[in-house]
Design an enzyme around this catalytic site. Structure first.
Site, mmCIF file in Angstrom:
data_model
loop_
_atom_site.group_PDB
_atom_site.id
_atom_site.type_symbol
_atom_site.label_atom_id
_atom_site.label_comp_id
_atom_site.label_asym_id
_atom_site.label_seq_id
_atom_site.Cartn_x
_atom_site.Cartn_y
_atom_site.Cartn_z
ATOM 1 N N ASP A 13 -7.675 -2.992 -6.530
ATOM 2 C CA ASP A 13 -6.294 -3.421 -6.808
ATOM 3 C C ASP A 13 -6.083 -4.903 -6.552
ATOM 4 O O ASP A 13 -4.988 -5.325 -6.192
ATOM 5 C CB ASP A 13 -5.275 -2.606 -5.978
ATOM 6 C CG ASP A 13 -5.464 -1.123 -6.129
ATOM 7 O OD1 ASP A 13 -5.750 -0.690 -7.259
ATOM 8 O OD2 ASP A 13 -5.351 -0.394 -5.123
ATOM 9 N N LYS A 16 -7.758 -7.259 -10.955
ATOM 10 C CA LYS A 16 -8.918 -7.519 -11.824
ATOM 11 C C LYS A 16 -8.523 -7.448 -13.303
ATOM 12 O O LYS A 16 -9.035 -8.204 -14.111
ATOM 13 C CB LYS A 16 -10.042 -6.512 -11.557
ATOM 14 C CG LYS A 16 -10.706 -6.688 -10.213
ATOM 15 C CD LYS A 16 -11.834 -5.713 -10.017
ATOM 16 C CE LYS A 16 -11.344 -4.275 -9.932
ATOM 17 N NZ LYS A 16 -10.459 -3.972 -8.796
ATOM 18 N N GLY A 40 -7.335 1.592 -12.445
ATOM 19 C CA GLY A 40 -6.114 1.349 -13.216
ATOM 20 C C GLY A 40 -5.969 -0.144 -13.383
ATOM 21 O O GLY A 40 -5.596 -0.834 -12.461
ATOM 22 N N HIS A 41 -6.343 -0.650 -14.555
ATOM 23 C CA HIS A 41 -6.301 -2.091 -14.771
ATOM 24 C C HIS A 41 -5.056 -2.452 -15.578
ATOM 25 O O HIS A 41 -4.895 -2.036 -16.714
ATOM 26 C CB HIS A 41 -7.588 -2.563 -15.457
ATOM 27 C CG HIS A 41 -8.789 -2.408 -14.557
ATOM 28 N ND1 HIS A 41 -10.077 -2.595 -14.963
ATOM 29 C CD2 HIS A 41 -8.867 -2.108 -13.237
ATOM 30 C CE1 HIS A 41 -10.896 -2.409 -13.932
ATOM 31 N NE2 HIS A 41 -10.178 -2.098 -12.888
ATOM 32 N N GLN A 224 -12.594 -0.760 -9.044
ATOM 33 C CA GLN A 224 -12.428 -0.617 -7.593
ATOM 34 C C GLN A 224 -12.776 -1.937 -6.886
ATOM 35 O O GLN A 224 -12.577 -2.994 -7.470
ATOM 36 C CB GLN A 224 -13.266 0.543 -7.030
ATOM 37 C CG GLN A 224 -12.758 1.925 -7.430
ATOM 38 C CD GLN A 224 -13.209 2.354 -8.816
ATOM 39 O OE1 GLN A 224 -14.363 2.223 -9.170
ATOM 40 N NE2 GLN A 224 -12.310 2.895 -9.600
ATOM 41 N N GLY A 304 0.311 5.890 -8.397
ATOM 42 C CA GLY A 304 1.674 5.530 -8.010
ATOM 43 C C GLY A 304 1.884 5.512 -6.504
ATOM 44 O O GLY A 304 2.995 5.291 -6.014
ATOM 45 N N ARG A 307 0.775 1.251 -1.635
ATOM 46 C CA ARG A 307 -0.462 0.734 -1.036
ATOM 47 C C ARG A 307 -0.208 0.288 0.396
ATOM 48 O O ARG A 307 0.876 -0.213 0.711
ATOM 49 C CB ARG A 307 -0.977 -0.444 -1.857
ATOM 50 C CG ARG A 307 -1.371 -0.046 -3.265
ATOM 51 C CD ARG A 307 -1.770 -1.258 -4.101
ATOM 52 N NE ARG A 307 -2.117 -0.842 -5.451
ATOM 53 C CZ ARG A 307 -1.871 -1.550 -6.548
ATOM 54 N NH1 ARG A 307 -1.283 -2.723 -6.470
ATOM 55 N NH2 ARG A 307 -2.203 -1.087 -7.734
HETATM 56 P P1 IMP Z 1 -12.161 8.371 -5.726
HETATM 57 O O1 IMP Z 1 -12.753 7.168 -6.384
HETATM 58 O O2 IMP Z 1 -11.042 8.997 -6.527
HETATM 59 O O3 IMP Z 1 -13.185 9.365 -5.273
HETATM 60 O O4 IMP Z 1 -11.447 7.871 -4.372
HETATM 61 C C1 IMP Z 1 -12.183 7.363 -3.270
HETATM 62 C C2 IMP Z 1 -11.441 6.226 -2.599
HETATM 63 O O5 IMP Z 1 -11.429 5.102 -3.473
HETATM 64 C C3 IMP Z 1 -9.976 6.516 -2.256
HETATM 65 O O6 IMP Z 1 -9.637 5.821 -1.077
HETATM 66 C C4 IMP Z 1 -9.236 5.925 -3.425
HETATM 67 O O7 IMP Z 1 -7.912 5.600 -3.102
HETATM 68 C C5 IMP Z 1 -10.082 4.692 -3.689
HETATM 69 N N1 IMP Z 1 -9.994 4.198 -5.062
HETATM 70 C C6 IMP Z 1 -10.589 4.728 -6.151
HETATM 71 N N2 IMP Z 1 -10.309 4.000 -7.241
HETATM 72 C C7 IMP Z 1 -9.539 2.983 -6.830
HETATM 73 C C8 IMP Z 1 -8.955 1.851 -7.499
HETATM 74 O O8 IMP Z 1 -9.111 1.632 -8.701
HETATM 75 N N3 IMP Z 1 -8.224 1.010 -6.712
HETATM 76 C C9 IMP Z 1 -8.085 1.202 -5.375
HETATM 77 N N4 IMP Z 1 -8.613 2.223 -4.725
HETATM 78 C C10 IMP Z 1 -9.332 3.104 -5.440
#
Ligand code: IMP
Length: 438
Positions: A13, A16, A40-41, A224, A304, A307
């Site tokens: 977040d 990017k 989520g970009h 991520q 949603g 953070r």
């Molecule tokens: P997962 O990728 O859904 O398995 O989640 C694992 C961890 O990565 C959790 O803490 C999510 O909130 C975090 N996470 C996964 N994708 C994102 C992202 O695009 N932005 C921020 N955190 C993410």
């Protein structure tokens, strides 16, 4: 053969999407190489908000895009994003979207297992996005996953699904006491999805190699953040892929020698969603002040969720810059800090009797550090219309310079708002910044 990898340097977040969209303008090919629709970009173009979860952000600039085998693909999400693009006048076809046939597919049972596992973890839940990401990667590593190439080949798909679903249903019914998933419920719709995806399937490593031979500029769009990397992140509170620079090589099939460098993206402060240690985290009203400042607020683009918010964490950034070789940085959301009289910035950690400038590798130690802050003066003016470095208030310049001192990386881009033109570039071009030998 210029190629750069964009890596989120914190917990994701970092903005990017906006930066990739900006750099995509000078790119020829944009590639996603890891993660899935947990990402989520968000990109704002002329007042219209685009959120992409799976397609590379380059589609918005009408660039040729690729999805490497390191991405886990939910076929329903892929097809609906392609449709959404079409509705916005962005036509995607086999000529401009190449998807690796080796991408593993996410099925409804992955999503169900993701949710069940999280429930079972109780108070030590990771806070996943519930998109089935971890279970899909687990099947891949376990060598039982089903790939997009399988999906597009009915006989192979049928055989693989029958075998694997048998195992999944045993697990669901005997371990979780949950109802089994009927074969037809998955086979019929996913065979159809496979048919629709098939035209896009391509040999992505070969395509990228040829593009590189022709001198095309390739931008790898990490999803991520580096602290969510399954190896180098804050395990177990991480995602299930390699989110760092190396992930581009394995996830796209592109050799490291052909990569010019890593552009790290850092927010001017820190946020994270999900559980896990966060040394500079703020609580209550102090966190709300950051969360609600700025045009976008700090709420997840995928889920949603609000953070968690805190100050810029120098020792963590220093570590991820080191691990990823991020010689250049883009600092985002600097405008969000405009309302603060002064801005604390974490410069060191105290661990026992020792002081360190770089975050420890060990999660337990990280959870117990005492943060040493430095207070930097705020600028207290709206900077969202500033276009040139020289026109930034001296305090904002000082803040950026401090980030450079701490991280050892050069800040080449500063984002002062969500729109494309709310960007300050400190180099003639981003690709150029990696080729001028610094
Ligand atoms: P997962 O990728 O859904 O398995 O989640 C694992 C961890 O990565 C959790 O803490 C999510 O909130 C975090 N996470 C996964 N994708 C994102 C992202 O695009 N932005 C921020 N955190 C993410």
């Amino acid at each position: 053969m210029p190629a750069i990898v964009v890596v989120g340097i914190q917990w994701g977040d970092e903005g990017k999407g906006k930066v990739v969209d900006f750099v995509a303008e000078e790119s020829d090919v944009v590639v996603r190489h890891q993660g899935g629709n947990n990402a989520g970009h968000t990109v704002w173009v002329e007042g219209i908000k685009h959120i992409l979860h799976l397609l590379p952000t380059g589609v918005i600039r009408r660039k040729t895009c690729a999805i490497g085998s390191g991405v886990v693909v939910d076929p329903r999400v892929l097809l609906s994003e392609i449709e959404e693009c079409r509705a916005k006048g962005i036509e995607l076809h086999p000529g401009n979207l190449k998807i690796s046939r080796n991408c593993h597919a996410i099925f409804p049972y992955h999503i169900r297992i993701d949710t069940l596992l999280e429930k079972r973890r109780g108070s030590s839940a990771i806070g996943t996005t519930s998109r089935g990401i971890g279970p899909a990667y687990r099947d891949k590593i376990d060598r039982v996953g089903i790939r997009l190439g399988d999906l597009a080949t009915p006989a192979r798909f049928e055989a693989r699904l029958r075998e694997h679903l048998g195992y999944i249903n045993d697990f669901l019914t005997s371990f979780y006491k949950e109802p089994a998933i009927p074969f037809e419920e998955i086979y019929e719709p996913y065979r159809e999805h496979g048919k629709r995806i098939e035209p896009f399937l391509a040999d992505v490593p070969k395509f990228l190699s040829e593009a590189s031979d022709l001198g095309r500029k390739i931008l790898f769009e990490g999803a991520q953040g580096a602290l969510l990397d399954v190896d180098a992140g804050t395990f177990p509170y991480v995602t299930s892929s390699n989110t760092g620079t190396g992930g581009a090589c394995t996830g796209a099939g592109f050799p490291p020698q052909r990569i010019n460098g890593c552009l790290g993206i850092v927010k001017a402060y820190t946020t994270r969603v999900g559980a896990g240690p966060f040394p500079t985290e703020l609580e209550g009203e102090a966190a709300d002040r950051i969360r609600n400042a700025g045009p976008a607020g700090e709420f997840g683009a995928t889920t949603g969720r609000p953070r968690r918010c805190g100050w810029f964490d120098g020792p963590l950034v220093k570590r991820t810059v080191m691990v990823n070789g991020a010689s250049c940085l883009a600092v985002t959301r600097l405008d969000v800090l405009s309302e603060f009289d002064s801005i604390p910035i974490a410069v060191k950690y105290r661990i026992g009797g020792e002081v360190t400038e770089i975050a420890p590798e060990d999660l337990t130690v990280l959870s117990e550090v005492e943060v040493v802050y430095e207070e930097l003066p705020g600028w207290k003016v709206d900077i969202s219309k500033v276009k040139r470095w020289e026109d930034l208030p001296s305090q904002a310049q000082g803040y950026i310079r401090r980030i450079e001192d701490i991280s050892g990386a050069r800040v080449v881009l500063i984002s002062v708002g969500p729109n494309r033109d709310e960007t300050i570039l400190r180099a003639p071009s981003v690709f150029g910044a990696f080729q001028d030998g610094r």
